[in-house]
Every structure is written in structure tokens, then in C-alpha cells.
Scaffold this motif. Structure first.
Motif, PDB file in Angstrom:
ATOM      1  N   CYS A  74      51.709  68.906  48.668  1.00 48.44           N
ATOM      2  CA  CYS A  74      53.135  69.078  48.340  1.00 48.44           C
ATOM      3  C   CYS A  74      53.448  68.449  46.982  1.00 48.44           C
ATOM      4  CB  CYS A  74      53.986  68.452  49.441  1.00 48.44           C
ATOM      5  SG  CYS A  74      55.743  68.327  49.046  1.00 48.44           S
TER       6      CYS A  74
ATOM      7  N   SER B  19      48.351  66.804  53.349  1.00 51.82           N
ATOM      8  CA  SER B  19      49.532  67.672  53.267  1.00 51.82           C
ATOM      9  C   SER B  19      50.536  67.120  52.266  1.00 51.82           C
ATOM     10  CB  SER B  19      50.182  67.811  54.641  1.00 51.82           C
ATOM     11  OG  SER B  19      49.320  68.466  55.541  1.00 51.82           O
TER      12      SER B  19
ATOM     13  N   LYS C 110      54.672  69.847  42.555  1.00 48.60           N
ATOM     14  CA  LYS C 110      55.979  69.498  41.983  1.00 48.60           C
ATOM     15  C   LYS C 110      55.821  68.941  40.567  1.00 48.60           C
ATOM     16  CE  LYS C 110      57.386  70.714  45.944  1.00 48.60           C
ATOM     17  NZ  LYS C 110      57.696  72.157  46.074  1.00 48.60           N
TER      18      LYS C 110
ATOM     19  N   SER D  51      62.695  75.074  53.855  1.00 50.50           N
ATOM     20  CA  SER D  51      61.978  76.204  53.255  1.00 50.50           C
ATOM     21  C   SER D  51      62.923  77.196  52.585  1.00 50.50           C
ATOM     22  CB  SER D  51      61.143  76.922  54.322  1.00 50.50           C
ATOM     23  OG  SER D  51      61.987  77.460  55.330  1.00 50.50           O
TER      24      SER D  51
ATOM     25  N   ALA E  70      56.457  68.145  54.710  1.00 56.46           N
ATOM     26  CA  ALA E  70      55.627  68.261  53.509  1.00 56.46           C
ATOM     27  C   ALA E  70      55.174  69.696  53.299  1.00 56.46           C
ATOM     28  CB  ALA E  70      54.420  67.331  53.617  1.00 56.46           C
ATOM     29  N   ASN E  71      54.768  70.356  54.373  1.00 57.53           N
ATOM     30  CA  ASN E  71      54.314  71.746  54.268  1.00 57.53           C
ATOM     31  C   ASN E  71      55.453  72.668  53.844  1.00 57.53           C
ATOM     32  OD1 ASN E  71      51.693  71.077  54.994  1.00 57.53           O
ATOM     33  ND2 ASN E  71      52.021  71.479  57.166  1.00 57.53           N
TER      34      ASN E  71
ATOM     35  N   SER F 201      62.506  70.930  58.716  1.00 63.18           N
ATOM     36  CA  SER F 201      61.503  71.590  57.871  1.00 63.18           C
ATOM     37  C   SER F 201      61.768  73.091  57.758  1.00 63.18           C
ATOM     38  CB  SER F 201      60.096  71.343  58.420  1.00 63.18           C
ATOM     39  OG  SER F 201      59.876  72.043  59.626  1.00 63.18           O
TER      40      SER F 201
ATOM     41  N   LEU G 216      58.170  71.797  52.093  1.00 62.87           N
ATOM     42  CA  LEU G 216      58.533  71.503  50.707  1.00 62.87           C
ATOM     43  C   LEU G 216      57.507  72.045  49.716  1.00 62.87           C
ATOM     44  CD1 LEU G 216      59.911  67.860  50.999  1.00 62.87           C
ATOM     45  CD2 LEU G 216      61.177  69.865  50.216  1.00 62.87           C
ATOM     46  N   LYS G 217      56.258  72.085  50.133  1.00 61.89           N
ATOM     47  CA  LYS G 217      55.214  72.608  49.247  1.00 61.89           C
ATOM     48  C   LYS G 217      55.503  74.064  48.866  1.00 61.89           C
ATOM     49  CE  LYS G 217      50.258  73.579  48.958  1.00 61.89           C
ATOM     50  NZ  LYS G 217      50.401  75.039  48.799  1.00 61.89           N
ATOM     51  N   GLU G 218      56.075  74.816  49.798  1.00 60.44           N
ATOM     52  CA  GLU G 218      56.317  76.245  49.564  1.00 60.44           C
ATOM     53  C   GLU G 218      57.719  76.518  49.015  1.00 60.44           C
ATOM     54  OE1 GLU G 218      53.852  78.222  49.771  1.00 60.44           O
ATOM     55  OE2 GLU G 218      52.534  76.707  50.661  1.00 60.44           O
TER      56      GLU G 218
END
Length: 537
Positions: A403, A399, A407, A348, A372-373, A344, A375-377
Motif C-alpha cells: 500500500c 500488505s 503512494k 475503495s 491496507a489492501n 475498507s 487503500l492500495k487500489e
């Protein structure tokens, strides 16, 4: 469930689908420019655009697509803008394909040169997989004898060379090796005794030594360490490789170390594929040394390679140097939570990531949530998200939904074989409800989903223009729920996957009447009714 939903709601903002922000429009231009300048099947046929020409074309395409979508939106001012987004996306795709097929602009002085160019690919892989003897080799390789040929790529895949055929091929390869840029020797020694296979590999390697390749495929040859070292002369002479494929090659720890040791430079490497090997943790550490030396890497595949936590952490650390990564495939390994969390931190950094395959990695909730966190950013242009088979529960659904909601270019979502249940299905379904005009496939099979979750997913995706397939097989949907879902898809039954493995009673079925099930599902949907999904610009 409740605390996760509340946290998700606190982060949410309302969505304005049309017009797109200036940043979104610029991002689309950048994305199209990259697509137009990335080598592909089309570029090999029609030619590759220069960066300058691709950027100019991308700007024109975006302007035309925006104008068409805006005109569509003005005709439906009371709509939410979702149909305009669809027009924008489809028109961009159509015009981009036209630009690719048109190819690079040819200057007048280049026309004469182009008319004299011969076929550049010599490929004998067609037809059935078979041995090739010396007599057939003389006949089938005859075009390589032609003076002044322009072959830059050879493909000997699917034909098994013995030593007699290899001796015929050797002088011919030697005569063209200075012009070769792509060599495909995948599956070219099948069925040969080990001693003969090693002799053939050594011969091809010594003949091709010194050619400056951008593409090398040695897959499906059961190389092992002996095979890798048999190709040592060729590998040691490569300083400009852009693509390297070692799939299904018996790449053990020792073989991986040999690859790392033999290739002198991978600074230009863009594609590196290991798949279906016996690499393990120690082998993964050797592969991570290659990855560290490959800052231009865009496509990395290390799937089904028996890599555990230690190897996964090593790969994750190495990938931090690969900030240009677009496609990452680590499926079917034994990473566990620790490697998932380590990965993760690398994800990022990947702003240009478009495809990520992280299924069957034993991530569990903690690993999945960390990913997930992250990839969200990052990865605003993500198109494929695959996290199937990771024991993910509804605790992580908020979460994941956050995410997914960010997208806008997502086309394929695979969360099959988890434990998301109705709570997770509804949260994720809500996240797909707005701003996902390019979505065409969702797999939520085998997730212990019942009627309420399945119905919500169906209601969302059936409204998406161009959607192709919803897979919710292997769940616990009641017979009445199945009927409801089929009714929703009555105008487009091909969009709904098979439901043959659905179990209306389910493993954790409790003896409750249908009214109670409906009441429970309706209460859950009511709680989430006003949930709005955050969309990043």
C-alpha cells in the motif's frame, strides 16, 4: 513472515522513476487544480481562483516543473531519477504557492468595485479568554453599528456572553444577518449557569434565524441535547451549509439525533466535524444519517466519540455515498475488526482521498490488512496515513508495504504503537526507498524494533531530500545500533527524534550475544535485499 514476503515479491515490479508517466502528470495537474480551488487561509486573504483559471495555471505549473526536473535529470543521466522527482515536486509546490498568492485575475471593470470593499471579518476572539458584560459589549461590537459595513463573517469565540451582553449583541446581529455567510460561536458561553447559557443560545439562534450560512461553528459549548435544540431556529433555517463544526459539545445519542432532525438539508455540506464527544454507537447511527445525506462531503471527522463496532459499521456504510471525500479522521474509537473491514469497502471508493487517520481503532491484523489492501487500489494522491495503536503485527507488513509503495505523494506515515518488529520495519522501510520524494515524517515508535529494522529505516529516510523527522523511540535497539543510527544522522541530527525511551534489552529480550543478533539481522536484510516495490502509474 516468509509467506507474506513471498506474496509481496510476487506482486512487485521494477520502478522507473523518471520521466513520470502521462497519467501521473495528468493526475498532478488535477490535484493542483483541486488545491487551487479549495477554500483555505490563503484563499481568504488572496481570493479563490475559478475552476477555469486554476486548471490553466495548473497545466502551466506542471509544464514548468517538468521542464526544470527534466533538465536536472539530463545533467545526471546515471542517476535513478529520484532527485529529478524531488525537483518536480518542489518546483510544483513553489509555483502553486505563487499562483495562490497572486490570486484570481481581476478584470479592469472589477478594480473599482474592489477598492470600495471593506473588511469582511469581524473577530473579537483575540486576547485572553474572558467574560464580556453589557458595557464592554457596547464598545467592542461598535463596528457592527457602522452603516454600510461589509462583514460577512463574525467570530465571537473565546468571549463568554451572559444575557446582558447577548441583549446588546442581538439587534446588531439582526442588522447584519442578511449579509452573513460565516458564523463562529464556539466557546461563547463558558462558565455561565445552564439556564443563562440556554437563554443566550436561544436569543442568538432566533436573531440569526434565516441567515444563509456556508460555515457554522458551535464547538466547545457543552451543548448536549438541550443546547442543540436551543439552536433549533438557526439550524432549521440552514439549507446551504458547507461547513459544520460540533467539537467537544457533549454530543450524546440524543444530541446527535437532534442535529440530524433539525438541519433540513446537508446536500452542500463539505466539512463535518464531531470530535471529543460522548456519541457512542446509537449516536453514530444518527450521525450516519447526516452523512448519508451529504454526497458532497470532503472532510469528515468523528474522532474520540466512543463509537464501537455497530456505530463504526453504520458510519462506514453511510460514507459510501461520499465519493468526493478527501480527509477522513476516525481516530480513538472502539471500531474493532468488523468495523475496520466494513470501512475498507468504503475506502475503495475514495479516489481523491489525501489524508486518512485510523489510529487507536482496535483494528488488529485482519482489520488493518483489509484497509491496507483497499487503500492500495484507491487514493493515488494519499499524503497522510495514520494507523497507530492498532495491535498490527508483522503478518500484515507485506500488505502495508505494498500500500505504502503505491503512494508517491505520501508525506506522513504513522504506524506507532504496534507490534511490527524488525520484519515489519524492514519491509516498510524498503517500500519507502523509491519514489517517495515528498515524504517528510515517519513514526515507527514503540514497535518492538531492534537494531536491524531501525538501521534500515534510518538508511532509507536519511537519503530523502526534505525529510524532517524519524521517530523510532520506545523500541528495543541495542546501544551499538543507536550509535550506528546517530552516525547516519550526524549531518542532520534534527531529523532523528528522541531515543530516550529506547530499551536495549526489551521486554522479550533473550540472552544472546551481539554476534548472534547481527547475524540474524543481516540474514533478514539479505532475504529482502532484492525486493522491488510495485509503483502504480
Amino acid at each position: 513472515m516468509e509467506s507474506g514476503t513471498q506474496a509481496f515479491q510476487q506482486r512487485s515490479l521494477s520502478v522507473k522513476l523518471w520521466p513520470p508517466s502521462h497519467g501521473t502528470r495528468l493526475m498532478l495537474v488535477e490535484r493542483m487544480t483541486k488545491n487551487l480551488t479549495t477554500p483555505s487561509i490563503f484563499s481568504r486573504k488572496y481570493g479563490l481562483l475559478s475552476n477555469e483559471e486554476a486548471e490553466e495555471d495548473a497545466k502551466k505549473i506542471e509544464e514548468l516543473a517538468f521542464a526544470a526536473a527534466d533538465q536536472h535529470y539530463k545533467k545526471e543521466p546515471d542517476g535513478d531519477g529520484s532527485s529529478a522527482v524531488q525537483v518536480y515536486a518542489k518546483e510544483s509546490s513553489r509555483l502553486m504557492l505563487e499562483a495562490i498568492k497572486r490570486g484570481p485575475t481581476v478584470k479592469d471593470e472589477e478594480i473599482a468595485d474592489k477598492t470600495s470593499i471593506h473588511e469582511t471579518v469581524f473577530d473579537i476572539s483575540g486576547g485572553r479568554r474572558a467574560f464580556i458584560d453589557a458595557e464592554e459589549a457596547e464598545e467592542i461590537l461598535k463596528p457592527l453599528r457602522e452603516p454600510g459595513n461589509s462583514y460577512t463573517k463574525i467570530c465571537f469565540s473565546n468571549r463568554s456572553f451572559g444575557l446582558d451582553a447577548a441583549n446588546v449583541a442581538a439587534p446588531l446581529l439582526s442588522s447584519v444577518k442578511q449579509q452573513l455567510t460565516e458564523v463562529d460561536l464556539s466557546d461563547f458561553i463558558a462558565g455561565r449557569p445552564e439556564s443563562e447559557a440556554l437563554e443566550v443560545m436561544n436569543l442568538f439562534s432566533s436573531v440569526l434565524e434565516g441567515c444563509q450560512l456556508r460555515y457554522l461553528n458551535l464547538s466547545n459549548n457543552a451543548l448536549g441535547e438541550k443546547g442543540v435544540r436551543a439552536f433549533g431556529a438557526l439550524l432549521k433555517s440552514q439549507n446551504n451549509l458547507e461547513e459544520l463544526y460540533l467539537i467537544n459539545d457533549g454530543i450524546s445519542e440524543e444530541a446527535a439525533q437532534a442535529v440530524s432532525e433539525l438541519i433540513p438539508s446537508t446536500k452542500k455540506l463539505k466539512v463535518l466535524h464531531f470530535h471529543n464527544n460522548m456519541t457512542g454507537d446509537e449516536g453514530a447511527i444518527a450521525i450516519s444519517d447526516i452523512v448519508k445525506r451529504s454526497p458532497a462531503l470532503e472532510d469528515f471527522r468523528c474522532s474520540s466519540t466512543r463509537v464501537g463496532t455497530d456505530g463504526g459499521v453504520a458510519l462506514a456504510e453511510a460514507l459510501k455515498t461520499c465519493t468526493r471525500l478527501k480527509k477522513l479522521d476516525l481516530r480513538d474509537n472502539m471500531f474493532g475488526v468488523g468495523a475496520g473491514v466494513a470501512l475498507s469497502k468504503a475506502l475503495s471508493l475514495f479516489a481523491g482521498l489525501t489524508e486518512v487517520y485510523l489510529s487507536y481503532l482496535n483494528l488488529e491484523d485482519d482489520g488493518a490488512e483489509a484497509l491496507a489492501n483497499a487503500l492500495k487500489e484507491s487514493a493515488p494522491s494519499l499524503e497522510v496515513l495514520d494507523m497507530a495503536g492498532n495491535d498490527i503485527t508483522a503478518k500484515v507488513a507485506a500488505s502495508l508495504a505494498a500500500c505504502i509503495a503505491s503512494k508517491q505523494f505520501l508525506s506522513k506515515l504513522n504506524l506507532a504503537e504496534n507490534e511490527l518488529k524488525d520484519e515489519g520495519a524492514i519491509l516498510i522501510g524498503k517500500s519507502l526507498g523509491e519514489g517517495h520524494g515528498q515524504l517528510n515524517e515517519v513514526d515507527m515508535s514503540t514497535n518492538a524494533i531492534r537494531r536491524a529494522g531501525a538501521r534500515l529505516l534510518a538508511q532509507v529516510v536519511v537519503k530523502i531530500p526534505g525529510f524532517k523527522l524519524l521517530n523510532i523511540n520506545g523500541n528495543f535497539i541495542s546501544d551499538e545500533g543507536i550509535d550506528e543510527i546517530k552516525e547516519l544522522f550526524k549531518s542532520s541530527p534534527d531529523m532523528l527524534g528522541s531515543l530516550e525511551d529506547n530499551d536495549p534489552e526489551g521486554e522479550d529480550y533473550e540472552d544472546e550475544d551481539e554476534d548472534e543478533e547481527n547475524a540474524e539481522g543481516n540474514e533478514l536484510e539479505s532475504k529482502l535485499k532484492d525486493l522491488k516495490i510495485e509503483q502504480g502509474e
